[in-house]
Design a protein around this motif. Structure first.
Motif, short mmCIF file in Angstrom:
data_model
loop_
_atom_site.label_atom_id
_atom_site.label_comp_id
_atom_site.label_asym_id
_atom_site.label_seq_id
_atom_site.Cartn_x
_atom_site.Cartn_y
_atom_site.Cartn_z
N GLU A 172 -1.70 -6.93 23.57
CA GLU A 172 -0.29 -7.31 23.75
C GLU A 172 0.37 -6.38 24.76
OE1 GLU A 172 3.68 -6.95 21.08
OE2 GLU A 172 2.00 -7.99 20.15
N THR A 173 1.13 -6.93 25.68
CA THR A 173 1.88 -6.13 26.64
C THR A 173 2.86 -5.24 25.90
OG1 THR A 173 1.67 -7.86 28.32
CG2 THR A 173 3.43 -6.24 28.64
N VAL A 174 3.01 -4.01 26.35
CA VAL A 174 4.01 -3.11 25.77
C VAL A 174 5.38 -3.61 26.19
CG1 VAL A 174 4.98 -0.79 25.84
CG2 VAL A 174 2.51 -1.10 25.68
N PHE A 175 6.26 -3.84 25.22
CA PHE A 175 7.64 -4.23 25.50
C PHE A 175 8.56 -3.11 25.09
CE2 PHE A 175 5.38 -8.28 24.97
CZ PHE A 175 5.64 -8.84 26.21
N LEU A 176 9.69 -3.00 25.77
CA LEU A 176 10.62 -1.88 25.59
C LEU A 176 11.91 -2.34 24.95
CD1 LEU A 176 10.14 -0.50 29.21
CD2 LEU A 176 8.86 0.14 27.16
N ARG A 177 12.58 -1.45 24.28
CA ARG A 177 13.88 -1.74 23.69
C ARG A 177 14.91 -0.88 24.38
NH1 ARG A 177 15.19 -0.90 17.46
NH2 ARG A 177 13.69 0.71 17.89
#
Length: 182
Positions: A172-177
């Motif tokens: 899974e692609t790393v997603f940012l908050r």
């Protein structure tokens, strides 16, 4: 008894008809010798293409300056704007023509897609990042999901696939908050 959809369940797919604009996938000035292509696929959990996603990219100009702040999406063919809006095709593929970013070694990416209650943020690194705090904070297998790969089949081209989920966490692609975003 079935429940009626709520607004957070009816995100789209509206992107393909409302948000793209002519030249939205072409940041580099026409004929620029340093232009590169970034391309790839947006894939769902089982690996199927997402045909109606929209990707927004922001990046610094090659000299590291914030590019096109006053221009927004306006394209005149000669200036670098630093902003792109690219839809995926029926096969989930997208392609962007741009210049290598200066200063920060990445393009910022915001993804909109059906089924997402909120858009997702990530980064695309198109050159070795050196000492990058975000990448340094990630395990090596997670870090790899943010690195675009040189595409040997295409000159001056890089491939970056966005995986919304994966069987293993490293897929899974790393997603940012950011800030108060959920």
């Amino acid at each position: 008894m079935p429940l009626d959809p709520t607004p957070s369940q009816t995100v789209g797919p509206y992107f393909g008809m409302a948000l793209p604009y002519p030249g939205g996938d072409d940041l580099a000035p026409a004929g620029h010798p340093d232009a590169i292509t970034l391309h790839g696929y947006v894939l769902d959990g089982p690996g199927a293409p997402v045909p109606d996603a929209l990707l927004e990219f922001w990046q610094a100009a090659p000299d590291g300056s914030p590019a096109g702040a006053a221009r927004g999406p306006y394209r005149d063919g000669d200036a670098f704007t630093g902003f792109a809006r690219v839809p995926t095709g029926e096969d989930g593929h997208y392609a962007l023509r741009t210049l290598p970013p200066g200063g920060a070694p990445y393009l910022a990416l915001c993804l909109f897609a059906r089924g997402l209650a909120h858009h997702l943020f990530t980064r695309v690194y198109v050159r070795p990042p050196g000492d990058d705090p975000l990448l340094a904070s990630l395990p090596a297998e997670r870090r790899a999901t943010l690195l675009a790969a040189h595409d040997a089949a295409r000159p001056r081209s890089y491939r970056f696939d966005v995986r919304l989920q994966g069987d293993a966490l490293h897929e899974e692609t790393v997603f940012l908050r950011f800030g108060g975003a959920p």
